[in-house]
Enzyme design. Structure first.
Site: not given
Ligand code: S3P
Length: 426
Positions: A26, A121, A313, A21-22, A340, A93
């Protein structure tokens, strides 16, 4: 949506998992502001990464593809267009915080919002450095989404992160792409470095030296062929399931093993986990390998300080594992968990208690005594993807059929989760 989960007699087989996901976020953002075409394979199927694609499209970027393969026609640093409507970050987020760095540099105003959870958040953590760079960002009650980002010319800054956060680091580095000069981020605790790796891969001039990351403004970024590794944070649910259920042996292929993400594996190995990594390679600057896990009796342990930040996480599923260890698990310095997708200290402890497992909530963590058994229970995701999946893992070791309420939340990062679980749980 409810899912019924029966106890498993073993977790066995060989699986592949969706893209990280990260890294997916990007690649999509940088490819959009690079020049030329990028092809991305194994892009995350999670709703969060689709929120990013939706935002980039709304900013005028042509994106073609489906499933896990996407072609992004980059518009160059200055090619984004003012969106016709407010940008929707959904539950993500990462989307709102990282994209804000790019939006802050645009010659137009953008509004970006999210769902109910994201709207609670905190956003000051990105508003402070962006204001120092010269952008004007307005937020609901001064700190929550929606954000109105009045972009413009940015000044380079040196910014020391007050909390370890890769999202904030990335926001500042993305803004730094547009600033006239060198922007530095100083991180007292190292956070995941996918942005640094990806920016270099696209051609940015970026250096890292003892906790200081420096990026030169106005680089020439060019489109690339990119392959996203499978998500170690998604693999964590299967790793823990295989460790907990006697008779398990599981292999997971092509998993991202970037050292800033793999603290989980070191921690598990220290507790006595039988985990092997038979092969490793580097793709687009990211380490990728196969992980083989066998059921193991684990000692238990303490997660604190930089280690907490390194596996933040994975804490929900580690908490589940903690109850089955010999000496239990204590988690400290995890105040970030409270902000979170849900307050994960409270949603984890609530669900553990539903299964008859003793757990104590502390201000910044939790204590879970060891040698405990899970009873069949009705768990609740509280709308949080990692809570849904962590307690599906707990259900595999319970003494009867359990129910996961709000199981659809898993789709935020891992829509295939329930099918993959069925594939390996005998
Ligand atoms: C992420 C960073 C972490 C993590 C989140 C993804 C990223 O958040 O919890 O799931 O992709 O940069 P923080 O930056 O808030 O620590």
């Amino acid at each position: 949506m409810q899912k019924r989960i029966s106890p498993a007699s073993a977790i066995r087989g060989s699986i592949t998992l969706p893209g990280d996901k990260s890294i997916s976020h990007r690649y999509a953002m940088i490819a959009s502001i690079a020049e030329g075409v990028s092809h991305i394979t194994n892009y995350s199927t999670g709703a969060d990464c689709h929120s990013t694609l939706g935002c980039m499209r709304a900013l005028g970027v042509e994106i073609e593809g489906s499933g896990t393969e996407w072609t992004i026609h980059g518009r160059g640093l200055d090619g984004l267009r003012a969106p016709a409507a407010d940008l929707d970050a959904g539950n993500s987020g990462s989307t709102i915080r990282m994209l804000s760095g790019i939006l802050a540099a645009q010659p137009f105003t953008s509004r970006i919002f999210g769902d109910e959870s994201l709207s609670r958040r905190p956003m000051q953590r990105i508003m402070t450095p962006l204001a120092q760079m010269g952008a004007r960002v307005e937020a609901r009650a001064g700190k929550f989404p929606p954000l109105a980002i009045h972009g413009g010319a940015l000044k380079p800054i040196q910014y020391e992160l007050p909390v370890p956060s890769a999202q904030v680091k990335t926001c500042v580095l993305f803004a730094g792409l547009y600033a006239d000069g060198q922007t530095s981020v100083i991180e007292p605790v190292k956070s995941r470095d996918h942005s640094e790796i990806a920016l270099r891969e696209f051609g940015a001039d970026l250096t890292t030296e003892s906790g200081r990351i420096t990026i030169a403004g106005r680089p020439r970024l060019t489109g690339r062929e990119l392959q996203v590794p499978s998500d170690l944070s998604s693999a964590a649910f299967f790793i823990v399931a295989a460790l907990m259920v006697p008779g398990s042996q599981l292999s997971i292929c092509g998993v991202g093993l970037n050292p800033t993400r793999s603290a989980l594996l070191d921690f598990l190995a220290e507790m006595g986990a039988r985990i092997r990594i038979p092969n490793l390679e580097t793709v687009n600057g990211e380490l990728i390998g196969e992980i083989v896990i066998e059921h193991s009796d684990l000692q238990g342990g303490l997660v604190e300080g930089a280690l907490t930040a390194g596996l933040i996480d994975e804490i929900p599923v580690l908490a589940v594992l903690g109850a089955a260890t010999e000496n239990g698990l204590e988690i400290k310095d995890a105040g970030e968990l409270r902000i979170k997708e849900t307050d994960r200290i409270s949603t984890v402890v609530d669900n553990l208690k539903r299964a008859g497992v003793r757990a104590v909530e502390t201000a910044n963590g939790m204590v879970i005594p060891g040698k405990q058994k899970f009873h069949a229970a009705q768990f609740d995701s509280f709308g949080d993807h990692r809570i849904a999946m962590a307690f599906a893992v707990a259900a595999l070791s319970a003494d009867g059929e359990s129910i996961i309420e709000g199981a659809e939340a898993a789709s935020v990062s891992f829509p295939e989760f329930w099918d993959k679980l069925r594939e390996v749980a005998a």
